[in-house]
Design a protein around this motif. Structure first.
Motif, PDB file in Angstrom:
ATOM      1  N   GLU A  53       0.789  -1.230   0.000  1.00 44.77           N
ATOM      2  CA  GLU A  53       0.000   0.000   0.000  1.00 44.77           C
ATOM      3  C   GLU A  53       0.823   1.282   0.000  1.00 44.77           C
ATOM      4  OE1 GLU A  53      -2.910  -0.186   3.090  1.00 44.77           O
ATOM      5  OE2 GLU A  53      -3.794  -2.053   2.337  1.00 44.77           O
ATOM      6  N   ARG A  57       0.080   5.612   2.848  1.00 43.09           N
ATOM      7  CA  ARG A  57      -1.145   5.029   3.404  1.00 43.09           C
ATOM      8  C   ARG A  57      -0.900   4.223   4.666  1.00 43.09           C
ATOM      9  NH1 ARG A  57      -4.480   1.866  -1.011  1.00 43.09           N
ATOM     10  NH2 ARG A  57      -5.897   1.807   0.765  1.00 43.09           N
ATOM     11  N   ARG A  62      -4.074   0.740  10.465  1.00 42.47           N
ATOM     12  CA  ARG A  62      -4.129  -0.182   9.327  1.00 42.47           C
ATOM     13  C   ARG A  62      -3.305  -1.431   9.617  1.00 42.47           C
ATOM     14  NH1 ARG A  62      -5.065  -3.369   6.597  1.00 42.47           N
ATOM     15  NH2 ARG A  62      -4.980  -3.641   4.331  1.00 42.47           N
ATOM     16  N   GLU A 190       0.270   1.619 -10.846  1.00 41.17           N
ATOM     17  CA  GLU A 190      -0.922   2.339 -10.392  1.00 41.17           C
ATOM     18  C   GLU A 190      -1.758   2.820 -11.568  1.00 41.17           C
ATOM     19  OE1 GLU A 190       0.869   5.358  -8.029  1.00 41.17           O
ATOM     20  OE2 GLU A 190       1.103   4.073  -6.254  1.00 41.17           O
TER      21      GLU A 190
END
Length: 257
Positions: A53, A57, A62, A190
């Motif tokens: 990630e 992020r 997380r 991406e």
């Protein structure tokens, strides 16, 4: 464990490796600590999450979700997010294959191998380069790399006053090359494109933009001289040639001594 309120009050420390504390994973577990969790598992999961990630992020919440625990459970083992990122950085350095102390032999293949390994690491973990610039890089695996690099450079025959400069020339080059390469590959992924597709689309857009296309034409002969090949193949050729320039530069400086 350091309470959240205490973490916000204390000044940031220079490095997690300078906190004077033994690693907390496993030994000395208290009955109220979360079971099945230790510093090594947390660090390994952090590396996987950063790979998947990215650094922007990444968060302790997380990470806790990935571990299926609460965020406060993670803080039994690391005091801050920065501490964990520094641990993840050093864990990634542990992936490098380094020449052993008794290898001896010609310094040239050893230097090429170290440079190639470091480049691959930067490409494999795009989050590594900004962290390597943020922290002191004094974890045990990072120091193993530094020791191996210094040993190889000492074997070149360069005088002591020039060895640090040679290390900078080679490994700052590799750092920059690998950082740009890793981030470019990540950007292509991406965008849902291969590297060749991405470059083709970018060059088509440049050709249609006069204010950009003009300066780009100045380098057309240089680009053509590289020959045909995929983006990855051309980049590999550039890396190998640039590294050979640096090796030749070290040889030339040794000959001056």
């Amino acid at each position: 464990m350091v309470r959240a309120a205490d973490r916000t009050k204390r000044p940031p420390r220079a490095s997690v490796w300078l906190d004077g504390k033994a690693p907390r994973g496993g030994a000395g577990r208290r009955s109220d600590q979360p079971s099945g969790l230790d510093r090594e598992r947390i660090t390994e999961t952090a590396v996987r999450l950063l790979d998947a990630e990215g650094l922007a992020r990444f968060s302790m919440r997380r990470l806790a979700a990935e571990l299926n625990v609460t965020a406060m459970s993670v803080y039994w083992y690391v005091d801050t997010k920065d501490d964990l990122l520094e641990l993840a950085l050093d864990a990634a350095f542990g992936e490098l294959s380094l020449p052993s102390d008794g290898d001896g032999g010609d310094w040239r293949p050893q230097l090429r191998a170290l440079a190639t390994e470091y480049r691959a690491l930067l490409v494999r973990h795009p989050w590594l380069s900004p962290l390597a610039g943020r922290f002191l890089n004094i974890g045990p695996r990072s120091l193993e790399l530094s020791t191996a690099v210094q040993r190889v450079i000492r074997g070149t025959g360069l005088p002591p006053h020039g060895q640090a400069g040679a290390i900078s020339a080679v490994f700052q080059f590799v750092y920059g090359f690998g950082t740009i390469e890793g981030h470019f590959i990540q950007r292509c992924a991406e965008a849902g494109m291969t590297q060749d597709e991405y470059v083709h689309e970018a060059m088509s857009s440049i050709a249609a933009t006069p204010e950009v296309a003009g300066p780009m034409r100045e380098s057309a002969d240089m680009v053509a001289a590289r020959g045909a090949g995929s983006v990855a193949q051309l980049r590999e050729g550039d890396f190998v040639f640039a590294l050979e320039v640096l090796v030749a530069g070290i040889e030339a400086m040794v000959a001056r001594v």
